[in-house]
Design a protein around this motif. Sequence first.
Motif, PDB file in Angstrom:
ATOM      1  N   GLY A 186      -3.752  18.101  -3.562  1.00 28.30           N
ATOM      2  CA  GLY A 186      -4.169  18.025  -4.953  1.00 28.30           C
ATOM      3  C   GLY A 186      -4.626  16.642  -5.387  1.00 28.30           C
ATOM      4  N   ASN A 187      -4.486  15.644  -4.503  1.00 32.43           N
ATOM      5  CA  ASN A 187      -4.928  14.283  -4.824  1.00 32.43           C
ATOM      6  C   ASN A 187      -5.569  13.693  -3.571  1.00 32.43           C
ATOM      7  OD1 ASN A 187      -5.302  11.778  -6.067  1.00 32.43           O
ATOM      8  ND2 ASN A 187      -3.312  11.034  -5.376  1.00 32.43           N
ATOM      9  N   ALA A 188      -6.755  14.207  -3.230  1.00 30.08           N
ATOM     10  CA  ALA A 188      -7.457  13.751  -2.035  1.00 30.08           C
ATOM     11  C   ALA A 188      -8.254  12.506  -2.361  1.00 30.08           C
ATOM     12  CB  ALA A 188      -8.394  14.847  -1.537  1.00 30.08           C
ATOM     13  N   LEU A 189      -7.854  11.374  -1.794  1.00 28.15           N
ATOM     14  CA  LEU A 189      -8.590  10.137  -2.028  1.00 28.15           C
ATOM     15  C   LEU A 189      -9.831  10.079  -1.149  1.00 28.15           C
ATOM     16  CD1 LEU A 189      -5.625   7.630  -2.389  1.00 28.15           C
ATOM     17  CD2 LEU A 189      -6.828   8.897  -4.156  1.00 28.15           C
ATOM     18  N   SER A 190      -9.739  10.552   0.080  1.00 28.60           N
ATOM     19  CA  SER A 190     -10.874  10.624   0.995  1.00 28.60           C
ATOM     20  C   SER A 190     -10.482  11.524   2.142  1.00 28.60           C
ATOM     21  CB  SER A 190     -11.231   9.238   1.544  1.00 28.60           C
ATOM     22  OG  SER A 190     -12.129   9.358   2.634  1.00 28.60           O
ATOM     23  N   LYS A 191     -11.406  12.360   2.591  1.00 20.88           N
ATOM     24  CA  LYS A 191     -11.071  13.207   3.731  1.00 20.88           C
ATOM     25  C   LYS A 191     -11.315  12.503   5.059  1.00 20.88           C
ATOM     26  CE  LYS A 191     -15.323  15.891   4.322  1.00 20.88           C
ATOM     27  NZ  LYS A 191     -15.854  17.241   4.398  1.00 20.88           N
ATOM     28  N   ALA A 193     -10.718   8.870   5.590  1.00 18.88           N
ATOM     29  CA  ALA A 193      -9.804   7.754   5.834  1.00 18.88           C
ATOM     30  C   ALA A 193      -8.826   7.698   4.683  1.00 18.88           C
ATOM     31  CB  ALA A 193     -10.589   6.448   5.922  1.00 18.88           C
ATOM     32  N   HIS A 194      -7.536   7.631   4.999  1.00 16.84           N
ATOM     33  CA  HIS A 194      -6.551   7.618   3.925  1.00 16.84           C
ATOM     34  C   HIS A 194      -5.180   7.195   4.429  1.00 16.84           C
ATOM     35  CE1 HIS A 194      -6.603  11.807   5.552  1.00 16.84           C
ATOM     36  NE2 HIS A 194      -5.327  11.537   5.659  1.00 16.84           N
ATOM     37  N   PHE A 244       0.815  -1.216   0.000  1.00 11.53           N
ATOM     38  CA  PHE A 244       0.000   0.000   0.000  1.00 11.53           C
ATOM     39  C   PHE A 244       0.849   1.266   0.000  1.00 11.53           C
ATOM     40  CE2 PHE A 244      -3.251  -2.941   1.615  1.00 11.53           C
ATOM     41  CZ  PHE A 244      -4.287  -2.622   0.751  1.00 11.53           C
ATOM     42  N   ALA A 245       2.180   1.147  -0.044  1.00 11.01           N
ATOM     43  CA  ALA A 245       3.050   2.329  -0.055  1.00 11.01           C
ATOM     44  C   ALA A 245       3.146   2.944  -1.452  1.00 11.01           C
ATOM     45  CB  ALA A 245       4.436   1.972   0.462  1.00 11.01           C
ATOM     46  N   LEU A 272     -15.008   1.385   4.407  1.00 11.04           N
ATOM     47  CA  LEU A 272     -14.832   2.771   3.948  1.00 11.04           C
ATOM     48  C   LEU A 272     -13.355   3.064   3.688  1.00 11.04           C
ATOM     49  CD1 LEU A 272     -16.124   5.605   3.445  1.00 11.04           C
ATOM     50  CD2 LEU A 272     -15.589   6.105   5.825  1.00 11.04           C
ATOM     51  N   PHE A 273     -12.484   2.603   4.585  1.00 17.83           N
ATOM     52  CA  PHE A 273     -11.059   2.824   4.397  1.00 17.83           C
ATOM     53  C   PHE A 273     -10.586   2.225   3.073  1.00 17.83           C
ATOM     54  CE2 PHE A 273      -6.744   1.086   4.721  1.00 17.83           C
ATOM     55  CZ  PHE A 273      -6.042   2.275   4.793  1.00 17.83           C
ATOM     56  N   PHE A 274     -10.931   0.962   2.818  1.00 18.14           N
ATOM     57  CA  PHE A 274     -10.470   0.323   1.583  1.00 18.14           C
ATOM     58  C   PHE A 274     -11.123   0.942   0.346  1.00 18.14           C
ATOM     59  CE2 PHE A 274      -9.021  -3.098   4.468  1.00 18.14           C
ATOM     60  CZ  PHE A 274      -7.689  -3.036   4.108  1.00 18.14           C
ATOM     61  N   GLU A 275     -12.388   1.358   0.454  1.00 16.72           N
ATOM     62  CA  GLU A 275     -13.014   2.049  -0.680  1.00 16.72           C
ATOM     63  C   GLU A 275     -12.291   3.349  -0.997  1.00 16.72           C
ATOM     64  OE1 GLU A 275     -17.226   2.390  -0.025  1.00 16.72           O
ATOM     65  OE2 GLU A 275     -17.553   0.259  -0.483  1.00 16.72           O
ATOM     66  N   SER A 276     -11.737   4.018   0.040  1.00 19.11           N
ATOM     67  CA  SER A 276     -10.996   5.262  -0.201  1.00 19.11           C
ATOM     68  C   SER A 276      -9.736   5.005  -1.026  1.00 19.11           C
ATOM     69  CB  SER A 276     -10.629   5.944   1.126  1.00 19.11           C
ATOM     70  OG  SER A 276      -9.478   5.348   1.716  1.00 19.11           O
ATOM     71  N   LEU A 277      -9.279   3.738  -1.050  1.00 17.45           N
ATOM     72  CA  LEU A 277      -8.095   3.363  -1.824  1.00 17.45           C
ATOM     73  C   LEU A 277      -8.470   2.772  -3.181  1.00 17.45           C
ATOM     74  CD1 LEU A 277      -6.065   1.620   1.023  1.00 17.45           C
ATOM     75  CD2 LEU A 277      -5.978   4.009   0.301  1.00 17.45           C
TER      76      LEU A 277
END
Length: 180
Positions: A49-54, A56-57, A39-40, A77-82
């Motif tokens: 400029g690249n917000a995946l989720s405010k 969980a990220h 996941f790194a 929710l965490f995994f969906e943010s990825l």
Amino acid sequence: GLLVLIGGFYSSTPSYQNPDPSHTHADFKLYINNVSFDFAQEKYMSAEGNALSKYAHLHGGDGGVMHMHAPGVTLELFFESLGLRWSGECMELEDQTICNTGESTWKLFVNGVEKSELEKYQPADLDYILITYGNPDAAALQTQLASISDNACIQSGTCPWRGEPTDKGCVSGGECIGII
């Protein structure tokens, strides 16, 4: 469930409290058939400029620490943010869908204890979370659990002797100045 403990690893109580209980962090690792998932990679990092989720990220190049900026954030929710999706007994992970089949199943361990309903689990501050797919034996589980980082305390400010949080611009309610 199976109880797996690594000598004293989970028993240490931090002497510092997280100053913001709405901004929590958990160490985690995901394995598929005894292979650690990376996941790194930059595509999983939230950055300016690249917000995946405010809510969980991951950020700062650390693929082993979940950052949660609201109460009630679930693993789903965490995994969906990825960009990963849970669908019943399956996880859609990049270009593959991995489902429970016979002996090979998804399992969740929190602080060494197996939990059910993986997608509904709400990580607590400083949890050690292992998500593993396959049918690992006890020795493989010990190895996987031992590979989980212990860096969440740095981000939560509960082990200040180890360094400063990298996301000091984040405040409760999900706003991260300079990050998101």
